[in-house]
Write an enzyme that holds these catalytic residues in place. Structure first.
Site, PDB file in Angstrom:
ATOM      1  CB  VAL A 180      -2.541 -18.576  35.808  1.00 18.53           C
ATOM      2  CG1 VAL A 180      -2.943 -18.370  37.271  1.00 18.53           C
ATOM      3  CG2 VAL A 180      -2.039 -17.265  35.205  1.00 18.53           C
TER       4      VAL A 180
ATOM      5  N   GLY B 279       5.286 -13.469  27.390  1.00 18.15           N
ATOM      6  CA  GLY B 279       4.080 -13.935  28.084  1.00 18.15           C
ATOM      7  C   GLY B 279       3.407 -12.896  28.966  1.00 18.15           C
TER       8      GLY B 279
ATOM      9  CE  LYS C 161      -4.404  -6.406  35.306  1.00 18.95           C
ATOM     10  NZ  LYS C 161      -3.150  -6.263  34.543  1.00 18.95           N
TER      11      LYS C 161
ATOM     12  N   GLY D 192       2.498 -12.614  34.324  1.00 16.64           N
ATOM     13  CA  GLY D 192       3.254 -13.857  34.250  1.00 16.64           C
ATOM     14  C   GLY D 192       2.684 -14.900  35.197  1.00 16.64           C
TER      15      GLY D 192
HETATM   16  N1  HSE Z   1      -1.642  -8.594  30.328  1.00 13.21           N
HETATM   17  C1  HSE Z   1      -1.501  -8.162  31.671  1.00 13.21           C
HETATM   18  C2  HSE Z   1      -0.406  -7.151  31.738  1.00 13.21           C
HETATM   19  C3  HSE Z   1      -1.133  -9.253  32.615  1.00 13.21           C
HETATM   20  O1  HSE Z   1       0.284  -6.934  30.756  1.00 13.21           O
HETATM   21  O2  HSE Z   1      -0.239  -6.564  32.793  1.00 13.21           O
HETATM   22  C4  HSE Z   1      -2.301  -9.903  33.263  1.00 13.21           C
HETATM   23  O3  HSE Z   1      -3.149  -9.010  33.886  1.00 13.21           O
END
Ligand code: HSE
Length: 446
Positions: free
Chosen positions: A33, A200, A218, A316
């Site tokens: 990132v 990734g 989240k 990503g």
């Molecule tokens: N690993 C997370 C996902 C991405 O698969 O959405 C970063 O928050």
């Protein structure tokens, strides 16, 4: 006004020192990132008047130094050196709670604003960090922490700010969505997870993806932004997608649906939120079912505007970096007045979910009376069976079948399942998934 920039919108009576553009940006973390952020700042010449990358911090920084960055960038593995240079903004792209918590705290205390992609840090400490930023006339922005490049936080706090929100529901983990979409096409969970890792999308520890912890953090942030309430991450029930099997997609299809990892938060009463993260049955004709690959999707519902849906790349380096740079540009536009994002988040409580229909999948060692016993326990708790599905051709000692039930209280369902669990016919623990309503058309007010 000088040649190096335009003054931030200054309030005549303010005692706060004026910042000038370009904002001097220190980048903590030069992984996927961080590098993508630096790329955008370096490559987009049109940003030069507003944002300047001045420092990059990383452990063993000598190994990381990139030839494509300007010579003016300082490289350091000392956080003290970052602070000593008094950047206007610190971008935190390190991840994890420690030491990111300490660094973000010290950056804000020094008067620097912070842009972070760190959902775990923000889910745990947002109220404290928002208050700290406000005390120091700084800002903390975290668009990149939720749904990658989908500007959902900005949409809630700006584009939809005129509404009174009642619900946020979404697909917040790209890895789970990628896995479940691939399983719909017949791939195994293990093979799909490996692909997600290769591309990734997955977290370093993929259990935080598949077990719902990433999506849950989240969701806590979306609840904070939409309802200005902060709930403890651990209080949000999170279900794993691990028990989902190929057979569930067959049964889901017969029921007109498919399976997605869904994250949902609703306002029950002021300060009381109903929240859920885990696999759910969604209608095949819904936006959720159509959301494929690693894409994220978020639907925000308000009393006045009804449902508004956003989707895009949720994982990503580049999409996440776009969210970070957009936050930086917002800071470059922003005056120093404390805006709505910085209003405090009050403590919130997670309360029992509303009554919902459920999908129950059993795998049993067959014998007479199993269905009778299950339906008796459900009836005992006043739960009405909607459908019973059993495909032919499975071995007797590992027989999967599904019972769907009409909307019922979670407590009643749990009581019935406790009784059912105690029976000796199970070859696997039962799988319980909520069934989401068809398309979520909540009519706007007229
Ligand atoms: N690993 C997370 C996902 C991405 O698969 O959405 C970063 O928050």
């Amino acid at each position: 006004v000088t040649t190096t920039g335009i003054e931030w919108n200054v309030h005549a009576n303010s005692a706060i020192p004026t910042r000038r553009l370009p904002l001097r940006v220190a980048l903590l973390g030069f992984g996927t990132v961080g590098q993508a952020v630096a790329r955008i700042l370096v490559e987009r010449g049109d940003l030069a008047g507003r944002l300047e990358l001045t420092q990059v911090f990383n452990r063993n920084v000598g190994r990381k130094r990139a030839a494509w960055t300007p010579d003016s960038v300082g490289w350091t593995d000392s956080f003290e050196e970052v602070l000593a240079a008094a950047p206007d903004v610190v971008v935190e792209a390190v991840g994890g709670i420690d030491p990111a918590h300490e660094w973000v705290t010290r950056a804000l205390s020094s008067g620097a604003s912070v842009v972070t992609a760190n959902k775990l840090l923000m889910a745990a400490h947002a109220p404290e960090l928002i208050a700290l930023a406000a005390r120091h006339a700084a800002h903390i922005r975290f668009e990149a922490a939720v749904a990658g490049g989908v500007p959902i936080i900005d949409a809630i706090r700006s584009g939809l700010a005129g509404d009174d929100f009642t619900r946020v529901v979404g697909i917040l983990n790209g890895t789970c969505n990628f896995i479940l979409s691939r399983m719909t096409d017949g791939e195994t969970m293990a093979a799909a997870l490996e692909q997600a890792q290769r591309r990734g999308y997955a977290e370093a520890d993929p259990s935080s993806d598949v077990d719902g912890h990433d999506a849950r953090a989240k969701l806590v942030l979306l609840a904070g932004v939409a309802f200005r309430r902060h709930v403890r991450t651990a209080d949000v029930p999170a279900g794993s997608i691990r028990p989902i099997d190929a057979i569930d997609f067959r049964y889901a299809r017969r029921l007109g649906g498919t399976i997605r990892q869904i994250s949902m938060v609703e306002l029950a009463r002021e300060g009381e939120l109903q929240a859920f993260v885990g696999p759910a049955l969604v209608a095949e004709a819904s936006n959720f079912a159509r959301n494929a690959g690693a894409q994220n999707l978020v639907m925000v519902t308000g009393r006045y505007g009804g449902a508004t849906t956003f989707s895009g790349e949720g994982a990503g380096g580049h999409p996440t970096a776009v969210a970070i740079v957009s936050d930086l540009l917002a800071l470059a536009r922003q005056d120093r007045r404390v805006d709505s994002l910085d209003a405090p988040w009050l403590p919130g409580t997670i309360v029992a979910p509303p009554a919902r229909p459920y999908y129950l999948r059993f795998v049993v060692r067959d014998r007479p009376g199993i269905l009778a016993s299950i339906t008796a326990s459900l009836a005992q708790h006043d739960i009405n069976v909607d459908a019973v599905l059993q495909e032919p051709g499975f071995p007797k000692d590992h027989l999967p079948f599904v019972v769907t039930v009409e909307a019922c209280e979670h407590t009643a369902l749990n009581a019935a399942l406790d009784e059912i669990d105690a029976e000796n016919f199970h070859a696997e623990p039962p799988l319980v998934m909520p069934v989401l309503p068809g398309e979520d058309h909540v009519a706007p007010m007229h």
